[in-house]
Design an enzyme around this catalytic site. Structure first.
Site, short mmCIF file in Angstrom:
data_model
loop_
_atom_site.label_atom_id
_atom_site.label_comp_id
_atom_site.label_asym_id
_atom_site.label_seq_id
_atom_site.Cartn_x
_atom_site.Cartn_y
_atom_site.Cartn_z
N LYS A 186 0.85 -1.20 0.00
CA LYS A 186 0.00 0.00 0.00
C LYS A 186 0.88 1.25 0.00
CE LYS A 186 -0.44 -0.49 5.01
NZ LYS A 186 -1.21 -1.15 6.08
N ARG A 233 -10.65 0.03 14.36
CA ARG A 233 -10.38 0.90 13.22
C ARG A 233 -11.16 0.40 12.02
NH1 ARG A 233 -4.33 1.24 10.69
NH2 ARG A 233 -5.00 -0.82 9.97
N TYR A 283 16.31 30.01 8.85
CA TYR A 283 15.10 30.71 9.30
C TYR A 283 15.05 30.74 10.83
CZ TYR A 283 13.08 30.49 4.60
OH TYR A 283 12.83 30.63 3.26
N MET A 309 12.26 24.26 3.06
CA MET A 309 11.47 23.49 2.10
C MET A 309 12.37 22.66 1.17
SD MET A 309 8.78 24.88 -0.72
CE MET A 309 7.74 25.69 0.48
C1 LIG Z 1 -0.43 -2.08 6.73
C2 LIG Z 1 -1.03 -3.40 7.05
C3 LIG Z 1 -0.22 -4.54 7.16
C4 LIG Z 1 1.31 -4.47 7.13
O1 LIG Z 1 1.76 -3.98 8.37
P1 LIG Z 1 3.34 -3.84 8.66
O2 LIG Z 1 3.40 -3.41 10.07
O3 LIG Z 1 3.84 -2.79 7.74
O4 LIG Z 1 3.94 -5.16 8.40
C5 LIG Z 1 -0.83 -5.76 7.32
N1 LIG Z 1 -2.17 -5.87 7.41
C6 LIG Z 1 -3.00 -4.79 7.34
C7 LIG Z 1 -4.45 -4.97 7.45
C8 LIG Z 1 -2.44 -3.52 7.17
O5 LIG Z 1 -3.24 -2.46 7.11
#
Ligand SMILES: *Cc1c(COP(=O)(O)O)cnc(C)c1O
Length: 369
Positions: free
Chosen positions: A36, A134, A256, A304
């Protein structure tokens, strides 16, 4: 490569080695790959094609759009969208052969009515919330499924899934509770394969592996067990270029807010990387870059497009030349891990990787032709 903020080298051989190590730890469970957020910022397509060549045949994304973009790169693999089946997305999910994750009874009903409409069975992952609060079915919804299995008619359950909240925290109480709740839920639900472990979960041992494990971070070299040495290989090397050197007198300030003040005559190098490239502004006064393994402090505010480094004590480089415009410094790599930079910036390695900006020239080592 002129005009770029720096060079980002992604070592796909290291990602492949990490995947093999995780697959071995997972023993008989299938080892998927979570890609992802564009493969944690490193390139979902490049990572997935390489891992497909290693034998990985399950890939997890968050959004349906990410899954659809990835599928053509790994056409014969299972590509999952984790974030759930949103109303209106049923046809696109089917058309692109994406495996949806159903996170509540409403999504289950949507998928079921699509199955009825097409007069065929449709595959899905069903996510059970075991304590993260969640995504996933809460306990009342699990009760309903257990009591009314007809709610699942027409759906092929490819996996029952849950997700750990604290597997990266040693011996956290919630981890054991989630394992118990998942096992109890599975006993009451129709039989199907199951999946619980993320990267850290794999290191909890066989009782957390079930049929498929879902590592993300560990593939990219992030330490899944922060209380012991990282068993994974580093994946990312990020270098930036020095574009100017300034002499600063005692009491002269840099950057800055004039927050950094020279305590002695100093040499300050300016590197063409800033917060717009994901070098987080919150890292002020706490991070380092490295030159041939020697650490040099980043001083003053992060701009930046630029950071400033105190090179007063810098040794000459490996060719014996003094540090000068054009010299390359390491921002991430063998001297500074994403985990460490994350800690210094008040965040985690995951955020460092996913924020890596678009201005770096990217080079892939070990890409599939
Ligand atoms: C992001 C995610 C993972 C992977 O988690 P890591 O800690 O990066 O290994 C696995 N399962 C779900 C449902 C996730 O959202």
């Amino acid at each position: 490569m002129p005009g770029t903020a720096g060079l980002l080298i992604v070592d796909l051989d290291a990602i492949a080695a990490n995947w093999r190590l995780l697959a071995q730890r997972a023993a008989s469970a299938r080892c998927a790959a979570v890609v992802k957020a564009d493969g944690y910022g490193l390139g979902a397509i490049e990572v997935s094609r390489r891992l497909r060549a290693e034998g990985c045949d399950w890939f997890f994304t968050a959004h349906l759009e990410e899954a659809i973009a990835l599928k053509p790169a790994v056409p014969d693999a299972t590509v999952v969208a984790l974030n759930g089946l949103l109303a209106g997305n049923e046809s696109a999910t089917i058309e692109h052969e994406i495996l949806p994750t159903l996170n509540d009874l409403g999504q289950i009903a949507l998928w079921q009515s699509k199955a009825r409409q097409l007069n065929r069975r449709l595959p899905a992952i069903i996510h059970i919330d075991t304590g993260m609060n969640r995504l996933g079915l809460q306990s009342d919804a699990v009760d309903r499924l257990a009591n009314e299995p007809g709610l699942l008619d027409g759906i092929d359950i490819v996996l029952w899934m849950s997700h750990f909240a604290c597997a990266d925290l040693k011996d956290h109480k919630l981890t054991a509770e989630q394992q118990t709740r998942f096992a109890q839920a599975l006993k009451r639900l129709p039989k199907a394969p199951a999946s619980l472990a993320n990267s850290s979960g794999i290191f909890l041992g066989p009782q957390a592996h079930y049929d498929l494990v879902r590592p993300g971070a560990a593939l990219y070299g992030i330490n899944p067990t922060p209380w012991v040495e990282n068993p994974l290989q580093p994946v990312v090397t990020l270098t930036g270029k020095i574009v100017q050197i300034h002499k600063v007198d005692t009491n002269g300030t840099v950057g800055y807010g004039a927050e950094w003040r020279a305590q002695r005559p100093s040499r300050i190098a300016t590197v063409a990387v800033g917060y717009a490239d994901g070098y987080l502004r919150s890292a002020q006064n706490r991070t380092f870059v490295a030159l041939d393994g020697t650490r040099l402090p980043v001083i003053g505010r992060i701009s930046m497009d630029l950071i400033t480094i105190d090179v007063t004590d810098a040794p000459s480089d490996r060719n014996g030349s003094a540090i000068a415009p054009g010299s390359e410094v390491e921002l991430l790599g063998s001297s500074i891990s994403a985990d460490e930079l994350g800690e210094q910036a008040g965040t985690i390695g995951y955020e460092i990787l996913t924020q890596l900006g678009k201005r770096y020239h990217r080079r892939y080592q070990g890409a599939v032709a």
